[in-house]
Enzyme design. Structure first.
Site, PDB file in Angstrom:
ATOM      1  N   LYS A  76       0.714  -1.616  -4.570  1.00  0.00           N
ATOM      2  CA  LYS A  76      -0.549  -1.356  -3.860  1.00  0.00           C
ATOM      3  C   LYS A  76      -0.587  -2.112  -2.533  1.00  0.00           C
ATOM      4  O   LYS A  76      -1.095  -1.591  -1.533  1.00  0.00           O
ATOM      5  CB  LYS A  76      -1.742  -1.737  -4.743  1.00  0.00           C
ATOM      6  CG  LYS A  76      -1.938  -0.848  -5.966  1.00  0.00           C
ATOM      7  CD  LYS A  76      -2.338   0.570  -5.592  1.00  0.00           C
ATOM      8  CE  LYS A  76      -2.788   1.388  -6.798  1.00  0.00           C
ATOM      9  NZ  LYS A  76      -3.115   2.784  -6.453  1.00  0.00           N
ATOM     10  N   TYR A 129       2.698  -3.177 -10.046  1.00  0.00           N
ATOM     11  CA  TYR A 129       1.602  -2.336  -9.555  1.00  0.00           C
ATOM     12  C   TYR A 129       0.920  -3.009  -8.366  1.00  0.00           C
ATOM     13  O   TYR A 129       0.646  -2.375  -7.346  1.00  0.00           O
ATOM     14  CB  TYR A 129       0.623  -2.134 -10.708  1.00  0.00           C
ATOM     15  CG  TYR A 129      -0.701  -1.494 -10.389  1.00  0.00           C
ATOM     16  CD1 TYR A 129      -0.841  -0.114 -10.288  1.00  0.00           C
ATOM     17  CD2 TYR A 129      -1.848  -2.282 -10.243  1.00  0.00           C
ATOM     18  CE1 TYR A 129      -2.083   0.469 -10.041  1.00  0.00           C
ATOM     19  CE2 TYR A 129      -3.093  -1.710  -9.997  1.00  0.00           C
ATOM     20  CZ  TYR A 129      -3.199  -0.337  -9.896  1.00  0.00           C
ATOM     21  OH  TYR A 129      -4.424   0.226  -9.649  1.00  0.00           O
TER      22      TYR A 129
HETATM   23  N1  LIG Z   1      -9.468   2.759 -13.036  1.00  0.00           N
HETATM   24  C1  LIG Z   1      -9.599   1.598 -12.394  1.00  0.00           C
HETATM   25  O1  LIG Z   1     -10.344   0.693 -12.810  1.00  0.00           O
HETATM   26  C2  LIG Z   1      -8.868   1.391 -11.065  1.00  0.00           C
HETATM   27  C3  LIG Z   1      -9.052   0.182 -10.380  1.00  0.00           C
HETATM   28  C4  LIG Z   1      -8.429   0.001  -9.132  1.00  0.00           C
HETATM   29  C5  LIG Z   1      -7.650   1.024  -8.600  1.00  0.00           C
HETATM   30  N2  LIG Z   1      -7.496   2.184  -9.303  1.00  0.00           N
HETATM   31  C6  LIG Z   1      -6.701   3.231  -8.683  1.00  0.00           C
HETATM   32  O2  LIG Z   1      -7.467   4.419  -8.638  1.00  0.00           O
HETATM   33  C7  LIG Z   1      -6.613   5.549  -8.741  1.00  0.00           C
HETATM   34  C8  LIG Z   1      -7.104   6.470  -9.846  1.00  0.00           C
HETATM   35  O3  LIG Z   1      -7.131   5.761 -11.069  1.00  0.00           O
HETATM   36  P1  LIG Z   1      -7.791   6.432 -12.374  1.00  0.00           P
HETATM   37  O4  LIG Z   1      -7.827   5.367 -13.397  1.00  0.00           O
HETATM   38  O5  LIG Z   1      -9.058   7.109 -12.012  1.00  0.00           O
HETATM   39  O6  LIG Z   1      -6.678   7.496 -12.775  1.00  0.00           O
HETATM   40  P2  LIG Z   1      -6.755   9.093 -12.690  1.00  0.00           P
HETATM   41  O7  LIG Z   1      -7.705   9.573 -13.755  1.00  0.00           O
HETATM   42  O8  LIG Z   1      -6.962   9.508 -11.288  1.00  0.00           O
HETATM   43  O9  LIG Z   1      -5.312   9.504 -13.222  1.00  0.00           O
HETATM   44  C9  LIG Z   1      -4.108   9.261 -12.502  1.00  0.00           C
HETATM   45  C10 LIG Z   1      -3.253  10.497 -12.564  1.00  0.00           C
HETATM   46  O10 LIG Z   1      -1.973  10.173 -11.995  1.00  0.00           O
HETATM   47  C11 LIG Z   1      -1.054  11.030 -12.622  1.00  0.00           C
HETATM   48  N3  LIG Z   1       0.317  10.540 -12.418  1.00  0.00           N
HETATM   49  C12 LIG Z   1       0.910   9.471 -12.991  1.00  0.00           C
HETATM   50  N4  LIG Z   1       2.189   9.394 -12.586  1.00  0.00           N
HETATM   51  C13 LIG Z   1       2.405  10.442 -11.752  1.00  0.00           C
HETATM   52  C14 LIG Z   1       3.523  10.911 -11.031  1.00  0.00           C
HETATM   53  N5  LIG Z   1       4.703  10.280 -11.123  1.00  0.00           N
HETATM   54  N6  LIG Z   1       3.392  12.009 -10.256  1.00  0.00           N
HETATM   55  C15 LIG Z   1       2.203  12.664 -10.190  1.00  0.00           C
HETATM   56  N7  LIG Z   1       1.109  12.287 -10.871  1.00  0.00           N
HETATM   57  C16 LIG Z   1       1.206  11.180 -11.644  1.00  0.00           C
HETATM   58  C17 LIG Z   1      -1.460  11.030 -14.093  1.00  0.00           C
HETATM   59  O11 LIG Z   1      -0.937  12.174 -14.763  1.00  0.00           O
HETATM   60  C18 LIG Z   1      -2.989  11.056 -13.978  1.00  0.00           C
HETATM   61  O12 LIG Z   1      -3.447  12.383 -14.051  1.00  0.00           O
HETATM   62  C19 LIG Z   1      -5.198   4.994  -8.947  1.00  0.00           C
HETATM   63  O13 LIG Z   1      -4.520   4.976  -7.718  1.00  0.00           O
HETATM   64  C20 LIG Z   1      -5.440   3.591  -9.452  1.00  0.00           C
HETATM   65  O14 LIG Z   1      -4.375   2.719  -9.138  1.00  0.00           O
HETATM   66  C21 LIG Z   1      -8.074   2.390 -10.522  1.00  0.00           C
END
Ligand SMILES: NC(=O)c1ccc[n+]([C@@H]2O[C@H](COP(=O)([O-])OP(=O)(O)OC[C@H]3O[C@@H](n4cnc5c(N)ncnc54)[C@H](O)[C@@H]3O)[C@@H](O)[C@H]2O)c1
Length: 264
Positions: free
Chosen positions: A158, A154
């Site tokens: 990124k 991951y």
């Molecule tokens: N949550 C955290 O603490 C955190 C920290 C740093 C970065 N991020 C990044 O923020 C973004 C959002 O994270 P989040 O936790 O809010 O998740 P989110 O709630 O936005 O959910 C992610 C979505 O991606 C979808 N998904 C997964 N694989 C897929 C695919 N192959 N094709 C299409 N859709 C797909 C899932 O069904 C889900 O609905 C991500 O890019 C994540 O890497 C999150």
């Protein structure tokens, strides 16, 4: 209404964390939003919520690992709304195991969803943006791209998204297209729920690592995404914007240990 008459695609837009928040916030500012998620039911729920609020949204089941799905999603967007102004690359998966326990298929899956997915989606929206002579790509990276937090595949994906962002920015700047990446730290979403079952205080303890003393909320990241996607950021391209409560800026404990003379 910064996005009136604009058409915005959010990959992973059905997610209960940032995806859903982005969909809601872009729609609230006038955008027609395409919710592209491999979870069709979640995409439909997110689109229905927008329509209940009087906005415009279209759910398109899209697995960003599939060339065919991504091509169809871009076509469906053009068919429904006639243009594509903003793409947000948000979909992700993450395999958090040690490198020793990470199988090649786990590594490849994270690269395929996070990095190649962002590449596929960008490639499919660019011809429309080039024709329009305008467009914005905002990709969601992570502090994992900059510092060890585990989840090597991951993290590498990124870091690749950030390199892709710079390439998009420079190659397509002559067409009025901008590309930027957000670099979020921890924020409160359902992805933490399983770990909170093991450690209910997890997010409170993580907050102590953050100079601002708290983890973020999805709206904090969405506010930054909307800014980068808006005309207010018209001279910003190729940039990485940390939205991390100061995490990457440094750790106060490190500074205290460097300067014991200040803490006798
Ligand atoms: N949550 C955290 O603490 C955190 C920290 C740093 C970065 N991020 C990044 O923020 C973004 C959002 O994270 P989040 O936790 O809010 O998740 P989110 O709630 O936005 O959910 C992610 C979505 O991606 C979808 N998904 C997964 N694989 C897929 C695919 N192959 N094709 C299409 N859709 C797909 C899932 O069904 C889900 O609905 C991500 O890019 C994540 O890497 C999150």
């Amino acid at each position: 209404m910064r996005f009136a008459e604009r058409v915005v695609i959010v990959t992973g837009g059905g997610g209960s964390g940032l995806g859903r928040t982005l969909v809601r916030r872009f729609a609230a500012e006038g955008a027609a939003v395409v919710v592209a998620d491999r979870d069709e039911a979640a995409a439909c729920r997110a689109a229905a919520e927008v329509e209940e609020q009087g906005g415009r949204a279209l759910a398109v089941r899209t697995d960003v690992r599939s060339d065919e799905d991504v091509r169809s999603m871009a076509e469906a967007t053009r068919f429904a709304y006639g243009r594509i102004d903003v793409l947000v690359n948000n979909a992700f998966t993450s395999h958090p195991a040690s490198i020793l326990d990470t199988r090649v298929e786990d590594w490849n899956r994270d690269l395929d969803v996070v990095l190649t997915g962002a590449f596929r989606c960008s490639q499919q929206v660019l011809p429309t943006m080039i024709d329009q002579r305008r467009g914005v790509i905002v990709s969601v990276s992570s502090v994992n791209a900059h510092t060890h937090v585990g989840a090597a595949g991951y993290s590498a994906a990124k870091a690749g998204v950030e390199a892709l962002t710079r390439n998009l920015a420079v190659e397509f700047a002559p067409f009025g297209i901008r590309a930027n990446a957000l670099v979020p730290g921890t924020f409160r979403t359902d992805v933490w729920k399983d770990r909170e079952k093991i450690d209910p205080d997890l997010l409170d303890r993580l907050a102590t690592w953050y100079p601002l003393g708290q983890v973020g909320m999805p709206d904090d990241i969405a506010s930054a995404a909307l800014f980068l996607a808006s005309d207010e950021a018209s001279f910003i391209t190729g940039s990485l914007l940390p939205v991390d409560g100061g995490l990457l800026a440094g750790n106060p404990q490190f500074a205290r240990d460097v300067h014991p003379e200040n803490h006798r």
